[in-house]
Design a protein around this motif. Structure first.
Motif, PDB file in Angstrom:
ATOM      1  N   GLY A 150     -11.891   4.334 -11.522  1.00  0.00           N
ATOM      2  CA  GLY A 150     -12.750   3.489 -10.703  1.00  0.00           C
ATOM      3  C   GLY A 150     -12.457   3.651  -9.222  1.00  0.00           C
ATOM      4  N   GLU A 151     -12.990   2.740  -8.440  1.00  0.00           N
ATOM      5  CA  GLU A 151     -12.791   2.764  -6.993  1.00  0.00           C
ATOM      6  C   GLU A 151     -11.320   2.536  -6.656  1.00  0.00           C
ATOM      7  N   ILE A 152     -10.778   3.386  -5.836  1.00  0.00           N
ATOM      8  CA  ILE A 152      -9.408   3.248  -5.375  1.00  0.00           C
ATOM      9  C   ILE A 152      -9.449   2.813  -3.918  1.00  0.00           C
ATOM     10  N   ASN A 153      -8.814   1.714  -3.629  1.00  0.00           N
ATOM     11  CA  ASN A 153      -8.697   1.266  -2.252  1.00  0.00           C
ATOM     12  C   ASN A 153      -7.427   1.882  -1.687  1.00  0.00           C
ATOM     13  N   TYR A 154      -7.600   2.748  -0.720  1.00  0.00           N
ATOM     14  CA  TYR A 154      -6.509   3.529  -0.133  1.00  0.00           C
ATOM     15  C   TYR A 154      -5.372   2.633   0.339  1.00  0.00           C
ATOM     16  N   ILE A 155      -5.697   1.624   1.139  1.00  0.00           N
ATOM     17  CA  ILE A 155      -4.667   0.775   1.733  1.00  0.00           C
ATOM     18  C   ILE A 155      -4.014  -0.129   0.694  1.00  0.00           C
ATOM     19  N   LYS A 156      -4.822  -0.713  -0.195  1.00  0.00           N
ATOM     20  CA  LYS A 156      -4.248  -1.589  -1.216  1.00  0.00           C
ATOM     21  C   LYS A 156      -3.337  -0.802  -2.151  1.00  0.00           C
ATOM     22  N   HIS A 157      -3.735   0.427  -2.456  1.00  0.00           N
ATOM     23  CA  HIS A 157      -2.892   1.263  -3.319  1.00  0.00           C
ATOM     24  C   HIS A 157      -1.552   1.541  -2.636  1.00  0.00           C
ATOM     25  N   LEU A 158      -1.608   1.960  -1.363  1.00  0.00           N
ATOM     26  CA  LEU A 158      -0.354   2.263  -0.666  1.00  0.00           C
ATOM     27  C   LEU A 158       0.508   1.019  -0.503  1.00  0.00           C
ATOM     28  N   ASN A 159      -0.106  -0.137  -0.218  1.00  0.00           N
ATOM     29  CA  ASN A 159       0.681  -1.369  -0.129  1.00  0.00           C
ATOM     30  C   ASN A 159       1.351  -1.685  -1.459  1.00  0.00           C
ATOM     31  N   GLY A 160       0.622  -1.503  -2.558  1.00  0.00           N
ATOM     32  CA  GLY A 160       1.184  -1.759  -3.879  1.00  0.00           C
ATOM     33  C   GLY A 160       2.309  -0.813  -4.227  1.00  0.00           C
ATOM     34  N   VAL A 161       2.122   0.458  -3.951  1.00  0.00           N
ATOM     35  CA  VAL A 161       3.151   1.438  -4.309  1.00  0.00           C
ATOM     36  C   VAL A 161       4.374   1.299  -3.401  1.00  0.00           C
ATOM     37  N   PHE A 162       4.175   0.964  -2.121  1.00  0.00           N
ATOM     38  CA  PHE A 162       5.329   0.751  -1.247  1.00  0.00           C
ATOM     39  C   PHE A 162       6.088  -0.509  -1.655  1.00  0.00           C
ATOM     40  N   GLY A 163       5.380  -1.492  -2.183  1.00  0.00           N
ATOM     41  CA  GLY A 163       6.051  -2.661  -2.739  1.00  0.00           C
ATOM     42  C   GLY A 163       6.946  -2.270  -3.905  1.00  0.00           C
ATOM     43  N   GLN A 164       6.445  -1.373  -4.754  1.00  0.00           N
ATOM     44  CA  GLN A 164       7.249  -0.878  -5.873  1.00  0.00           C
ATOM     45  C   GLN A 164       8.439  -0.059  -5.377  1.00  0.00           C
ATOM     46  N   PHE A 165       8.189   0.786  -4.361  1.00  0.00           N
ATOM     47  CA  PHE A 165       9.264   1.611  -3.821  1.00  0.00           C
ATOM     48  C   PHE A 165      10.399   0.743  -3.289  1.00  0.00           C
ATOM     49  N   SER A 166      10.057  -0.346  -2.623  1.00  0.00           N
ATOM     50  CA  SER A 166      11.099  -1.191  -2.028  1.00  0.00           C
ATOM     51  C   SER A 166      11.952  -1.871  -3.095  1.00  0.00           C
ATOM     52  N   LYS A 167      11.400  -2.079  -4.293  1.00  0.00           N
ATOM     53  CA  LYS A 167      12.150  -2.722  -5.379  1.00  0.00           C
ATOM     54  C   LYS A 167      12.978  -1.726  -6.193  1.00  0.00           C
ATOM     55  N   ASP A 168      12.624  -0.450  -6.134  1.00  0.00           N
ATOM     56  CA  ASP A 168      13.235   0.568  -6.990  1.00  0.00           C
ATOM     57  C   ASP A 168      14.391   1.251  -6.263  1.00  0.00           C
ATOM     58  N   SER A 169      15.605   0.977  -6.695  1.00  0.00           N
ATOM     59  CA  SER A 169      16.788   1.544  -6.040  1.00  0.00           C
ATOM     60  C   SER A 169      17.046   3.002  -6.438  1.00  0.00           C
ATOM     61  N   ARG A 170      16.350   3.515  -7.423  1.00  0.00           N
ATOM     62  CA  ARG A 170      16.563   4.893  -7.865  1.00  0.00           C
ATOM     63  C   ARG A 170      15.935   5.900  -6.902  1.00  0.00           C
ATOM     64  N   LEU A 171      14.946   5.483  -6.144  1.00  0.00           N
ATOM     65  CA  LEU A 171      14.198   6.392  -5.279  1.00  0.00           C
ATOM     66  C   LEU A 171      14.967   6.742  -4.017  1.00  0.00           C
ATOM     67  N   MET A 187      -2.397  10.231 -11.568  1.00  0.00           N
ATOM     68  CA  MET A 187      -1.847   9.167 -10.731  1.00  0.00           C
ATOM     69  C   MET A 187      -2.304   7.822 -11.279  1.00  0.00           C
ATOM     70  N   PHE A 188      -1.467   6.818 -11.099  1.00  0.00           N
ATOM     71  CA  PHE A 188      -1.809   5.468 -11.526  1.00  0.00           C
ATOM     72  C   PHE A 188      -2.289   4.658 -10.337  1.00  0.00           C
ATOM     73  N   ASP A 189      -3.106   3.646 -10.623  1.00  0.00           N
ATOM     74  CA  ASP A 189      -3.606   2.765  -9.573  1.00  0.00           C
ATOM     75  C   ASP A 189      -2.607   1.631  -9.364  1.00  0.00           C
ATOM     76  N   PHE A 190      -1.945   1.637  -8.221  1.00  0.00           N
ATOM     77  CA  PHE A 190      -0.999   0.577  -7.887  1.00  0.00           C
ATOM     78  C   PHE A 190      -1.641  -0.472  -6.994  1.00  0.00           C
ATOM     79  N   GLY A 191      -2.952  -0.402  -6.823  1.00  0.00           N
ATOM     80  CA  GLY A 191      -3.663  -1.368  -5.995  1.00  0.00           C
ATOM     81  C   GLY A 191      -3.914  -2.647  -6.753  1.00  0.00           C
ATOM     82  N   THR A 192      -5.066  -3.275  -6.529  1.00  0.00           N
ATOM     83  CA  THR A 192      -5.339  -4.586  -7.122  1.00  0.00           C
ATOM     84  C   THR A 192      -6.391  -4.519  -8.214  1.00  0.00           C
TER      85      THR A 192
END
Length: 179
Positions: free
Chosen positions: A2-23, A95-100
Protein backbone atom coordinates in the motif's frame (compact mmCIF):
# COMPACT_ATOMS: atom_id res chain seq x y z
CA UNK A 1 2.30 -2.88 -0.93
CA UNK A 2 0.00 0.00 0.00
CA UNK A 3 0.90 3.66 0.31
CA UNK A 4 4.15 4.21 2.15
CA UNK A 5 4.59 7.51 3.93
CA UNK A 6 8.28 8.30 3.62
CA UNK A 7 8.57 10.38 6.80
CA UNK A 8 6.32 8.22 8.97
CA UNK A 9 8.24 5.13 7.90
CA UNK A 10 11.61 6.70 8.73
CA UNK A 11 10.30 7.98 12.08
CA UNK A 12 9.03 4.49 12.90
CA UNK A 13 12.21 2.71 11.90
CA UNK A 14 14.44 5.23 13.71
CA UNK A 15 12.30 4.64 16.79
CA UNK A 16 13.07 0.94 16.45
CA UNK A 17 16.76 1.65 15.87
CA UNK A 18 16.99 3.67 19.07
CA UNK A 19 15.55 0.75 21.09
CA UNK A 20 17.73 -1.94 19.48
CA UNK A 21 21.16 -2.19 21.11
CA UNK A 22 22.38 -4.79 18.58
CA UNK A 23 22.60 -2.25 15.75
CA UNK A 24 25.71 -0.30 14.87
CA UNK A 25 26.10 2.60 12.40
CA UNK A 26 26.86 0.18 9.54
CA UNK A 27 23.50 -1.57 9.98
CA UNK A 28 21.70 1.77 9.95
CA UNK A 29 23.61 3.01 6.92
CA UNK A 30 22.83 -0.22 5.06
CA UNK A 31 19.15 -0.03 5.97
CA UNK A 32 18.93 3.59 4.78
CA UNK A 33 20.62 2.63 1.50
CA UNK A 34 18.13 -0.23 1.04
CA UNK A 35 15.28 2.15 1.88
CA UNK A 36 16.53 4.53 -0.82
CA UNK A 37 16.55 1.71 -3.39
CA UNK A 38 13.06 0.70 -2.23
CA UNK A 39 11.97 4.30 -2.80
CA UNK A 40 13.43 4.36 -6.33
CA UNK A 41 11.51 1.13 -7.02
CA UNK A 42 8.25 2.88 -6.03
CA UNK A 43 7.93 0.90 -2.78
CA UNK A 44 7.23 -2.41 -4.51
CA UNK A 45 6.74 -5.31 -2.11
CA UNK A 46 9.94 -6.96 -3.41
CA UNK A 47 12.81 -5.58 -5.48
CA UNK A 48 16.28 -6.62 -6.61
CA UNK A 49 19.55 -5.00 -5.62
CA UNK A 50 23.12 -4.96 -6.86
CA UNK A 51 25.61 -5.48 -4.02
CA UNK A 52 28.17 -3.01 -5.37
CA UNK A 53 25.58 -0.23 -5.74
CA UNK A 54 24.22 -0.79 -2.24
CA UNK A 55 27.71 -0.91 -0.73
CA UNK A 56 28.60 2.35 -2.46
CA UNK A 57 25.40 4.05 -1.31
CA UNK A 58 25.83 2.78 2.28
CA UNK A 59 29.54 3.68 2.31
CA UNK A 60 30.54 0.11 3.17
CA UNK A 61 33.97 -0.87 1.88
CA UNK A 62 34.15 -4.53 2.87
CA UNK A 63 32.10 -7.34 1.30
CA UNK A 64 32.27 -9.33 4.51
CA UNK A 65 30.87 -6.39 6.52
CA UNK A 66 28.10 -5.95 3.95
CA UNK A 67 27.12 -9.64 4.05
CA UNK A 68 27.27 -9.78 7.85
CA UNK A 69 25.09 -6.66 8.24
CA UNK A 70 22.50 -7.61 5.61
CA UNK A 71 22.15 -11.10 7.10
CA UNK A 72 21.76 -9.64 10.57
CA UNK A 73 19.10 -7.18 9.36
CA UNK A 74 17.30 -10.17 7.86
CA UNK A 75 17.68 -12.24 11.03
CA UNK A 76 16.44 -9.35 13.23
CA UNK A 77 13.34 -8.92 10.95
CA UNK A 78 14.13 -5.48 9.58
CA UNK A 79 14.14 -6.86 6.02
CA UNK A 80 13.74 -10.17 4.18
CA UNK A 81 16.93 -10.95 2.27
CA UNK A 82 17.04 -13.65 -0.40
CA UNK A 83 20.53 -13.95 -1.93
CA UNK A 84 20.64 -14.89 -5.60
CA UNK A 85 24.20 -16.35 -5.82
CA UNK A 86 24.06 -15.25 -9.47
CA UNK A 87 26.31 -12.33 -10.50
CA UNK A 88 23.87 -11.35 -13.30
CA UNK A 89 20.79 -11.32 -11.11
CA UNK A 90 20.59 -9.21 -7.97
CA UNK A 91 19.51 -10.39 -4.55
CA UNK A 92 15.85 -10.03 -3.64
CA UNK A 93 14.87 -7.67 -0.80
CA UNK A 94 11.53 -7.27 0.91
CA UNK A 95 11.09 -4.26 3.17
CA UNK A 96 8.55 -3.95 5.96
CA UNK A 97 6.36 -0.93 6.64
CA UNK A 98 7.46 0.63 9.92
CA UNK A 99 5.11 3.58 9.46
CA UNK A 100 1.55 3.85 10.76
CA UNK A 101 -0.27 1.58 8.35
CA UNK A 102 -2.38 -1.25 9.68
CA UNK A 103 -1.01 -4.69 9.03
CA UNK A 104 2.46 -4.80 10.52
CA UNK A 105 3.67 -4.27 14.05
CA UNK A 106 6.65 -2.07 14.73
CA UNK A 107 8.27 -4.84 16.75
CA UNK A 108 7.55 -8.20 15.06
CA UNK A 109 8.91 -10.17 18.04
CA UNK A 110 5.98 -9.00 20.21
CA UNK A 111 3.37 -10.93 18.22
CA UNK A 112 3.15 -14.61 17.44
CA UNK A 113 3.24 -14.34 13.63
CA UNK A 114 4.91 -10.94 13.30
CA UNK A 115 1.87 -8.92 12.27
CA UNK A 116 -0.95 -7.17 14.04
CA UNK A 117 -4.15 -5.43 13.05
CA UNK A 118 -3.43 -2.37 15.20
CA UNK A 119 -1.51 0.76 14.44
CA UNK A 120 2.17 1.00 15.31
CA UNK A 121 2.72 3.54 18.07
CA UNK A 122 5.76 5.77 18.10
CA UNK A 123 6.38 7.90 21.21
CA UNK A 124 6.53 11.62 20.65
CA UNK A 125 8.61 13.79 22.95
CA UNK A 126 7.45 17.40 22.88
CA UNK A 127 8.77 20.37 24.77
CA UNK A 128 6.52 21.89 27.38
CA UNK A 129 4.94 24.98 25.90
CA UNK A 130 4.36 27.95 28.16
CA UNK A 131 1.81 30.66 27.59
CA UNK A 132 4.19 33.51 28.31
CA UNK A 133 7.85 33.90 27.47
CA UNK A 134 9.48 34.63 30.82
CA UNK A 135 12.80 35.73 29.34
CA UNK A 136 11.56 38.68 27.27
CA UNK A 137 8.99 40.27 29.59
CA UNK A 138 10.44 43.76 29.20
CA UNK A 139 10.29 43.84 25.40
CA UNK A 140 7.42 45.86 23.93
CA UNK A 141 4.68 43.82 22.29
CA UNK A 142 3.94 46.09 19.33
CA UNK A 143 6.99 47.44 17.52
CA UNK A 144 4.95 49.62 15.14
CA UNK A 145 3.79 51.89 17.97
CA UNK A 146 7.27 52.57 19.31
CA UNK A 147 8.41 56.18 19.38
CA UNK A 148 11.91 56.38 17.96
CA UNK A 149 11.96 60.20 17.81
CA UNK A 150 14.30 61.59 20.38
CA UNK A 151 15.65 58.16 21.30
CA UNK A 152 19.23 59.40 20.78
CA UNK A 153 18.75 62.37 23.05
CA UNK A 154 17.25 60.25 25.83
CA UNK A 155 20.15 57.80 25.85
CA UNK A 156 22.92 60.46 25.98
CA UNK A 157 24.41 61.30 29.32
CA UNK A 158 24.09 64.88 30.48
CA UNK A 159 27.47 66.31 31.32
CA UNK A 160 28.27 69.13 33.71
CA UNK A 161 31.59 69.99 32.06
CA UNK A 162 31.15 71.93 28.79
CA UNK A 163 33.05 70.72 25.72
CA UNK A 164 34.04 67.42 27.30
CA UNK A 165 34.32 65.93 23.86
CA UNK A 166 37.79 66.61 22.44
CA UNK A 167 36.47 67.03 18.93
CA UNK A 168 34.43 70.11 19.77
CA UNK A 169 36.07 73.53 19.68
CA UNK A 170 34.95 76.93 20.94
CA UNK A 171 35.32 78.80 17.68
CA UNK A 172 34.74 77.92 14.07
CA UNK A 173 37.91 76.77 12.38
CA UNK A 174 38.96 78.09 8.96
CA UNK A 175 40.28 75.15 7.00
CA UNK A 176 41.73 77.37 4.29
CA UNK A 177 44.49 78.61 6.67
CA UNK A 178 47.81 76.75 6.73
CA UNK A 179 48.64 74.80 9.86
Amino acid sequence: MGEINYIKHLNGVFGQFSKDSRLNPTHISLYIALFQFWNTNYFKSEFFINRDEVMQCAKIGSKSTYHRCIKELDHWSYIVYTPSHNPFKGSKIKMFDFGTSAGQAVDPSRTVIGTSSGQAVVPINKHIQTLKNQKNNKKPRNFKKLDFDGLENRNKQKTTVPYQDNLKTKKQKNYNEPL
